[in-house]
Design an enzyme around this catalytic site. Structure first.
Site, PDB file in Angstrom:
ATOM      1  N   GLY A  20      41.385 -35.396  26.083  1.00 38.08           N
ATOM      2  CA  GLY A  20      40.492 -34.474  26.777  1.00 38.08           C
ATOM      3  C   GLY A  20      40.976 -33.052  26.607  1.00 38.08           C
ATOM      4  O   GLY A  20      41.958 -32.799  25.896  1.00 38.08           O
ATOM      5  N   PHE A  23      43.664 -29.074  31.242  1.00 40.69           N
ATOM      6  CA  PHE A  23      43.360 -29.155  32.682  1.00 40.69           C
ATOM      7  C   PHE A  23      42.453 -30.333  33.031  1.00 40.69           C
ATOM      8  O   PHE A  23      41.909 -30.397  34.119  1.00 40.69           O
ATOM      9  CB  PHE A  23      42.716 -27.851  33.207  1.00 40.69           C
ATOM     10  CG  PHE A  23      43.492 -26.619  32.861  1.00 40.69           C
ATOM     11  CD1 PHE A  23      44.617 -26.265  33.583  1.00 40.69           C
ATOM     12  CD2 PHE A  23      43.121 -25.817  31.783  1.00 40.69           C
ATOM     13  CE1 PHE A  23      45.350 -25.135  33.258  1.00 40.69           C
ATOM     14  CE2 PHE A  23      43.835 -24.692  31.444  1.00 40.69           C
ATOM     15  CZ  PHE A  23      44.962 -24.348  32.190  1.00 40.69           C
ATOM     16  N   THR A  27      47.968 -35.358  31.847  1.00 44.07           N
ATOM     17  CA  THR A  27      49.357 -35.603  32.258  1.00 44.07           C
ATOM     18  C   THR A  27      49.394 -36.343  33.593  1.00 44.07           C
ATOM     19  O   THR A  27      50.193 -37.273  33.775  1.00 44.07           O
ATOM     20  CB  THR A  27      50.131 -34.271  32.340  1.00 44.07           C
ATOM     21  OG1 THR A  27      50.106 -33.669  31.042  1.00 44.07           O
ATOM     22  CG2 THR A  27      51.575 -34.493  32.762  1.00 44.07           C
ATOM     23  N   ASP A  92      53.737 -37.672  25.884  1.00 44.63           N
ATOM     24  CA  ASP A  92      52.818 -36.593  26.284  1.00 44.63           C
ATOM     25  C   ASP A  92      52.709 -35.563  25.163  1.00 44.63           C
ATOM     26  O   ASP A  92      53.580 -35.488  24.290  1.00 44.63           O
ATOM     27  CB  ASP A  92      53.316 -35.924  27.576  1.00 44.63           C
ATOM     28  CG  ASP A  92      52.189 -35.192  28.311  1.00 44.63           C
ATOM     29  OD1 ASP A  92      51.004 -35.376  27.950  1.00 44.63           O
ATOM     30  OD2 ASP A  92      52.487 -34.431  29.254  1.00 44.63           O
ATOM     31  N   GLU A  93      51.641 -34.777  25.182  1.00 48.62           N
ATOM     32  CA  GLU A  93      51.402 -33.710  24.197  1.00 48.62           C
ATOM     33  C   GLU A  93      51.446 -34.259  22.768  1.00 48.62           C
ATOM     34  O   GLU A  93      52.068 -33.675  21.866  1.00 48.62           O
ATOM     35  CB  GLU A  93      52.421 -32.570  24.366  1.00 48.62           C
ATOM     36  CG  GLU A  93      52.483 -31.973  25.753  1.00 48.62           C
ATOM     37  CD  GLU A  93      51.216 -31.217  26.179  1.00 48.62           C
ATOM     38  OE1 GLU A  93      50.330 -30.994  25.340  1.00 48.62           O
ATOM     39  OE2 GLU A  93      51.125 -30.892  27.373  1.00 48.62           O
ATOM     40  N   CYS A 152      30.742 -22.402  34.740  1.00 43.50           N
ATOM     41  CA  CYS A 152      29.524 -22.912  35.370  1.00 43.50           C
ATOM     42  C   CYS A 152      29.727 -24.129  36.265  1.00 43.50           C
ATOM     43  O   CYS A 152      28.787 -24.539  36.948  1.00 43.50           O
ATOM     44  CB  CYS A 152      28.486 -23.241  34.299  1.00 43.50           C
ATOM     45  SG  CYS A 152      28.873 -24.742  33.381  1.00 43.50           S
ATOM     46  N   VAL A 169      48.963 -23.604  16.969  1.00 45.90           N
ATOM     47  CA  VAL A 169      49.888 -23.907  18.064  1.00 45.90           C
ATOM     48  C   VAL A 169      50.267 -22.625  18.795  1.00 45.90           C
ATOM     49  O   VAL A 169      50.859 -21.713  18.218  1.00 45.90           O
ATOM     50  CB  VAL A 169      51.156 -24.627  17.544  1.00 45.90           C
ATOM     51  CG1 VAL A 169      52.154 -24.833  18.685  1.00 45.90           C
ATOM     52  CG2 VAL A 169      50.773 -25.962  16.916  1.00 45.90           C
TER      53      VAL A 169
HETATM   54  N1  LIG Z   1      39.195 -25.942  35.658  1.00 47.75           N
HETATM   55  C1  LIG Z   1      39.905 -26.996  36.072  1.00 47.75           C
HETATM   56  N2  LIG Z   1      39.364 -28.229  36.033  1.00 47.75           N
HETATM   57  C2  LIG Z   1      40.050 -29.293  36.493  1.00 47.75           C
HETATM   58  N3  LIG Z   1      41.329 -29.242  36.961  1.00 47.75           N
HETATM   59  C3  LIG Z   1      41.931 -28.024  36.991  1.00 47.75           C
HETATM   60  C4  LIG Z   1      41.246 -26.849  36.563  1.00 47.75           C
HETATM   61  N4  LIG Z   1      42.101 -25.817  36.719  1.00 47.75           N
HETATM   62  C5  LIG Z   1      43.240 -26.304  37.229  1.00 47.75           C
HETATM   63  N5  LIG Z   1      43.167 -27.651  37.384  1.00 47.75           N
HETATM   64  C6  LIG Z   1      44.252 -28.498  37.881  1.00 47.75           C
HETATM   65  O1  LIG Z   1      44.835 -29.170  36.769  1.00 47.75           O
HETATM   66  C7  LIG Z   1      45.167 -30.479  37.177  1.00 47.75           C
HETATM   67  C8  LIG Z   1      45.314 -31.367  35.939  1.00 47.75           C
HETATM   68  O2  LIG Z   1      46.560 -31.051  35.353  1.00 47.75           O
HETATM   69  P1  LIG Z   1      47.156 -31.879  34.145  1.00 47.75           P
HETATM   70  O3  LIG Z   1      47.198 -33.348  34.465  1.00 47.75           O
HETATM   71  O4  LIG Z   1      48.476 -31.227  33.795  1.00 47.75           O
HETATM   72  O5  LIG Z   1      46.064 -31.628  33.007  1.00 47.75           O
HETATM   73  P2  LIG Z   1      46.183 -31.735  31.416  1.00 47.75           P
HETATM   74  O6  LIG Z   1      47.444 -32.488  31.082  1.00 47.75           O
HETATM   75  O7  LIG Z   1      44.946 -32.443  30.972  1.00 47.75           O
HETATM   76  O8  LIG Z   1      46.224 -30.299  30.932  1.00 47.75           O
HETATM   77  C9  LIG Z   1      44.049 -30.859  38.107  1.00 47.75           C
HETATM   78  O9  LIG Z   1      44.394 -31.901  39.021  1.00 47.75           O
HETATM   79  C10 LIG Z   1      43.772 -29.565  38.866  1.00 47.75           C
HETATM   80  O10 LIG Z   1      44.569 -29.460  40.018  1.00 47.75           O
HETATM   81  C1  LIG Z   2      43.782 -25.661  22.888  1.00 46.93           C
HETATM   82  C2  LIG Z   2      45.180 -25.443  22.384  1.00 46.93           C
HETATM   83  C3  LIG Z   2      46.248 -25.668  23.229  1.00 46.93           C
HETATM   84  N1  LIG Z   2      47.515 -25.469  22.772  1.00 46.93           N
HETATM   85  C4  LIG Z   2      48.661 -25.686  23.673  1.00 46.93           C
HETATM   86  C5  LIG Z   2      48.545 -25.048  25.023  1.00 46.93           C
HETATM   87  C6  LIG Z   2      49.388 -25.931  25.894  1.00 46.93           C
HETATM   88  O1  LIG Z   2      50.748 -25.490  25.773  1.00 46.93           O
HETATM   89  C7  LIG Z   2      49.221 -27.327  25.260  1.00 46.93           C
HETATM   90  C8  LIG Z   2      48.218 -28.198  25.952  1.00 46.93           C
HETATM   91  O2  LIG Z   2      48.696 -28.588  27.192  1.00 46.93           O
HETATM   92  P1  LIG Z   2      47.849 -29.467  28.256  1.00 46.93           P
HETATM   93  O3  LIG Z   2      48.887 -30.389  28.833  1.00 46.93           O
HETATM   94  O4  LIG Z   2      46.762 -30.194  27.520  1.00 46.93           O
HETATM   95  O5  LIG Z   2      47.309 -28.507  29.257  1.00 46.93           O
HETATM   96  O6  LIG Z   2      48.756 -27.084  23.925  1.00 46.93           O
HETATM   97  C9  LIG Z   2      47.747 -25.091  21.467  1.00 46.93           C
HETATM   98  O7  LIG Z   2      48.908 -24.946  21.034  1.00 46.93           O
HETATM   99  N2  LIG Z   2      46.687 -24.872  20.627  1.00 46.93           N
HETATM  100  C10 LIG Z   2      45.402 -25.047  21.048  1.00 46.93           C
HETATM  101  O8  LIG Z   2      44.468 -24.831  20.211  1.00 46.93           O
HETATM  102 ZN   LIG Z   3      30.056 -24.192  31.494  1.00 46.38          ZN
END
Ligand SMILES: Nc1ncnc2c1ncn2[C@@H]1O[C@H](COP(=O)(O)OP(=O)(O)O)[C@@H](O)[C@H]1O
Ligand SMILES: Cc1cn([C@H]2C[C@H](O)[C@@H](COP(=O)(O)O)O2)c(=O)[nH]c1=O
Ligand SMILES: [Zn+2]
Length: 190
Positions: A20, A23, A27, A92-93, A152, A169
């Site tokens: 996905g 945010f 994770t 992760d990542e 939105c 990156v």
């Molecule tokens: N625009 C957003 N949509 C959804 N969650 C968001 C948003 N901005 C901040 N968050 C926070 O980010 C959390 C998800 O974090 P995380 O699991 O680290 O996401 P990912 O690993 O997909 O980047 C959500 O539970 C919420 O608290």
């Molecule tokens: C879209 C995009 C993201 N990244 C980097 C930015 C963050 O450090 C991670 C993604 O972390 P998350 O756990 O999914 O929030 O990836 C990047 O390097 N390049 C990109 O295009």
């Molecule tokens: Zn939108």
């Protein structure tokens, strides 16, 4: 919600991919599954790419600051050496790993290990990110999560980069990226 399969017998081992936008909760979902595996007394090893030091050098940390200890690695083949005698491997990542990661996950699953991988499916250009397509092709179970579009309020599948940097990156948080739905993403600039 993902429910763990209960496969009896010797031939266990499978690959779960959580993908996905930024945010979207990848994770957090990874941590939730690992927590449940720990409650089940399963042995696990958790890995992240060495370059991801946004919040911490060793821990995996969600945007809400939930965390778990992990081993940072630079080469996915290291996982095959480090994940001995475990039931579960968490990664992760995944988008930052090298081309061997899908093969490595296959090998782990063949050893009978449950492999749970989280990663960004698209980069900021809206293109498939690194090895994620190959990983998704090999996955037994796929969970696609969505964030909330900051423009939105609809569901967001895209990670919009707010700066002019062009490299693929670029580590960052809300300062650099915001989740957007398809319509708001293609309407750029804001
Ligand atoms: N625009 C957003 N949509 C959804 N969650 C968001 C948003 N901005 C901040 N968050 C926070 O980010 C959390 C998800 O974090 P995380 O699991 O680290 O996401 P990912 O690993 O997909 O980047 C959500 O539970 C919420 O608290
Ligand atoms: C879209 C995009 C993201 N990244 C980097 C930015 C963050 O450090 C991670 C993604 O972390 P998350 O756990 O999914 O929030 O990836 C990047 O390097 N390049 C990109 O295009
Ligand atoms: Zn939108």
């Amino acid at each position: 919600m993902f429910i763990e399969p209960s496969l009896a017998g010797e031939r266990r081992g499978w690959i779960e991919v959580i993908c996905g936008s930024m945010f979207s909760g990848k994770t957090e979902e990874l941590l939730r599954r690992l927590k449940r595996a720990r409650i089940a007394n399963l042995k696990m090893e958790i890995f992240k790419p060495g370059i991801d030091i946004r919040y911490d050098e060793q821990q995996i940390v969600s945007h809400d600051e939930n965390k778990v200890m992990s081993t940072p690695i630079d080469n996915s083949q290291q996982i095959l050496l480090l994940a001995q005698e475990v039931d579960v491997v968490g990664i992760d990542e995944a988008q930052f790993f090298d081309a061997e990661l899908p093969y490595v996950c296959d090998q782990l699953a063949l050893r009978g290990i449950r492999v749970i991988v989280a990663g960004l499916d698209m980069d900021y250009r809206g293109r498939p990110f690194g090895i994620m397509p190959a990983l998704l092709a090999k996955a037994d179970y796929i969970t696609k999560l969505h964030a909330i579009c900051v423009k939105c309020g609809n569901i967001a599948s895209f990670s919009y980069r707010k700066t002019a940097s062009k490299e693929t990156v670029l580590l960052g948080e809300q300062d650099v990226y915001e989740p957007r739905c398809r319509h708001c993403y293609y309407e750029k600039p804001a």
